[in-house]
Structures are given as structure tokens and as C-alpha cells.
Write a protein that holds these residues in place. Structure first.
Motif, short mmCIF file in Angstrom:
data_model
loop_
_atom_site.label_atom_id
_atom_site.label_comp_id
_atom_site.label_asym_id
_atom_site.label_seq_id
_atom_site.Cartn_x
_atom_site.Cartn_y
_atom_site.Cartn_z
N UNK A 119 13.44 -92.85 130.36
CA UNK A 119 13.49 -94.27 130.01
C UNK A 119 14.90 -94.60 129.52
N UNK A 120 15.44 -95.68 130.06
CA UNK A 120 16.75 -96.16 129.66
C UNK A 120 16.70 -97.68 129.62
N UNK A 121 17.37 -98.26 128.67
CA UNK A 121 17.37 -99.71 128.53
C UNK A 121 18.77 -100.25 128.76
N UNK A 122 18.85 -101.55 128.97
CA UNK A 122 20.14 -102.18 129.19
C UNK A 122 20.98 -102.16 127.91
N UNK A 123 22.26 -102.00 128.10
CA UNK A 123 23.21 -102.06 127.00
C UNK A 123 23.63 -103.51 126.82
N UNK A 124 23.12 -104.15 125.78
CA UNK A 124 23.37 -105.58 125.58
C UNK A 124 24.80 -105.88 125.16
N UNK A 125 25.58 -104.85 124.83
CA UNK A 125 26.96 -105.07 124.40
C UNK A 125 27.94 -105.08 125.57
N UNK A 126 27.47 -104.78 126.77
CA UNK A 126 28.37 -104.73 127.92
C UNK A 126 28.78 -106.14 128.34
N UNK A 127 30.03 -106.28 128.75
CA UNK A 127 30.51 -107.58 129.24
C UNK A 127 30.78 -107.46 130.74
N UNK A 128 30.76 -108.58 131.41
CA UNK A 128 31.02 -108.63 132.84
C UNK A 128 32.43 -108.13 133.15
N UNK A 129 32.55 -107.35 134.24
CA UNK A 129 33.84 -106.85 134.68
C UNK A 129 34.20 -107.54 136.00
N UNK A 130 34.93 -108.64 135.96
CA UNK A 130 35.21 -109.40 137.19
C UNK A 130 36.28 -108.76 138.07
N UNK A 131 37.16 -107.95 137.49
CA UNK A 131 38.26 -107.36 138.25
C UNK A 131 37.83 -106.03 138.85
#
Length: 263
Positions: A119-131
Motif C-alpha cells: 500500500x502506498x499513498x499519494x505524496x500531497x507535498x509534491x508540486x507539478x513539474x512542468x519542465x
């Protein structure tokens, strides 16, 4: 306005109810697995919301593993399968049952299928990487590619191009954002199927290390959207080996949130 104190009995009733529900869910999961085995059906491993994060179905029993054990077990299995071509040394697995190592290395005797889940959950601290990196992957996806290549030799990788994809994949595919890669096992045969499951198990064991979000292979899907359900059936055109992911392991990393979209 006066507030009436909550009775202690009510609090205890709530605790007992929650415990009862958890016990019932665990019992149903165990019974369901036994029922499937008795009927000769494939039993997928499950990981309950409590206890060790990973579990392995050996064909007779479910063995729970801590995350570090799962990492070492799947890495040792990958090394064993690759033999002298393995780019890393096998870690110590003396604390892991032989039955677990056997099923992760060789697969179930009658069907390659999934044997490990975590079981693994999403890391809510991650930000979008557009580059994108020069490879056409996001930094997170590039880190995953580097990690896979560090542990496996002679891979056939795809699903990414410099500059990124604008067509050729399904609607809303993570490939368009450079968040996904495909690890090919062609042609579709039993040997490659078993090799693909060695990779899929390694990925799921290392999911938090690489912020993995989704893994698809061999008509099965695992994702952080349903962290305790493990491998689920993946619906696709039954006549299309590619869409069913029979010839490749698809893996994508988490997208992260876009700060500009937050209120």
C-alpha cells in the motif's frame, strides 16, 4: 448554550464498532482468498490498511513484509533472474521466508500473476513539474528511469521522446506530461511474462522511493488511488496486446499539485 458532555459509554461504543468493522474486513479478506484458492482461481495479494505495508501470496499463505523487506526481496529476486548481467549485488534476505523469495524469483508454479502488493499513498507535498528533461521525461520520471536502469540491465524502454508526446497515447495519458515510461517484454510469452512480473513487483516495492502513482501490466493495475486493494483487473480491448499491457510494464509517477490552481 450549554453543551451536554459526551457519555463515556458512547465513546467506547464507537471504538468497539470501529474495531469490529476492521475485524470483519480482515476476516472477509482471508475467507475470500481461501475461497478463491479452493476453487482454483487466481488469488491476488492484498494489503490491509494496518500492519506492515506489503504482503506476498505464496500460494498457500499471505506473508506480511515491512517496506524495507519488500525492497530487498524484490531486488534480490531481480538479481537472481538476471544472473551475471545484474548491475547490482543481491541484498541480504536472511530474514525473509524462502517461500517468499521463491515466488518472487520464479513466480507461481501455475500462473505468473501478481504475488506481491504494497500500500502506498499519494505524496500531497509534491508540486507539478512542468519542465521536461532532455529525454522528454519530468525530473521525477527521469529519476525513476535512472533507478530502473541502475538495477536492471538490457532493458527495452519507451513511452517518452525528447520534447514530449502530443499524440499516440490514450486520452489523458501520463505519457503526454512526460510522467510515464514503458518497459517492454517482447514477444508476449510465458518467460517474458514472468520477467515482467519481477519488474512490476520491484516497482511496487519501491513506489514511495520514486513517487510512483500507477503500474499496469498483464491485465492488472495497481495505483495509489486505492492503496489497500492491491492489483485489480484492468479492462481493455481483449484483442489488443498493447492496450492490455501484455507486452510492457507501464509505470507513471505522481503528477503533483499546481500551485497556480490552488485557491
Amino acid at each position: 448554550m450549554a453543551h451536554r458532555p459526551v457519555r463515556r459509554e458512547r465513546r467506547w461504543n464507537g471504538v468497539l464498532l470501529a474495531v469490529g468493522i476492521l475485524v470483519i474486513l480482515a476476516a472477509l479478506a482471508a475467507l475470500g482468498t481461501r475461497w478463491a484458492v479452493q476453487r482454483g482461481e487466481i488469488a491476488f495479494p492484498i494489503s490491509t490498511p494496518w500492519g506492515p505495508e506489503c504482503s506476498v501470496w505464496t500460494g498457500e499463505d499471505t506473508v506480511r513484509l515491512e517496506r524495507d523487506q519488500a525492497r530487498r526481496a524484490t531486488t534480490a529476486a531481480a538479481v537472481a533472474v538476471q544472473g551475471d548481467d545484474a548491475p547490482v549485488e543481491a541484498p541480504d534476505t536472511d530474514d525473509i521466508p524462502d517461500a517468499v523469495m521463491d515466488v518472487l524469483t520464479n513466480g507461481p508454479e501455475d500462473d505468473a500473476g501478481p504475488s506481491l502488493t504494497c500500500r502506498s499513498v499519494k505524496n500531497r507535498d509534491l508540486v507539478l513539474e512542468p519542465d521536461l528533461e532532455p529525454s522528454g521525461l519530468t525530473p521525477r520520471a527521469q529519476n525513476l528511469k535512472d533507478g530502473v536502469e541502475e538495477h536492471f540491465s538490457g532493458l527495452s524502454l519507451g513511452g517518452f521522446v525528447p520534447g514530449g508526446y502530443s499524440t499516440g497515447h490514450g486520452e489523458r495519458s501520463a505519457h503526454y506530461e512526460g510522467r510515464a515510461l514503458d518497459i517492454f517484454y517482447r514477444p508476449v510469452n510465458e518467460d517474458n511474462r514472468r520477467a515482467g512480473w519481477v519488474m512490476a513487483h520491484w516497482l511496487i516495492a519501491h513506489a514511495p522511493d520514486y513517487e510512483i502513482d500507477v503500474i499496469i501490466f498483464d491485465d492488472r493495475i495497481w495505483s495509489t488511488y486505492y492503496p489497500s486493494l492491491g492489483w485489480r483487473d484492468y479492462e481493455a480491448d481483449p484483442d489488443n496486446e498493447i492496450l492490455r499491457h501484455l507486452d510492457h510494464v507501464h509505470v507513471d509517477v505522481q503528477r503533483g499539485s499546481d500551485p497556480s490552481e490552488e485557491r
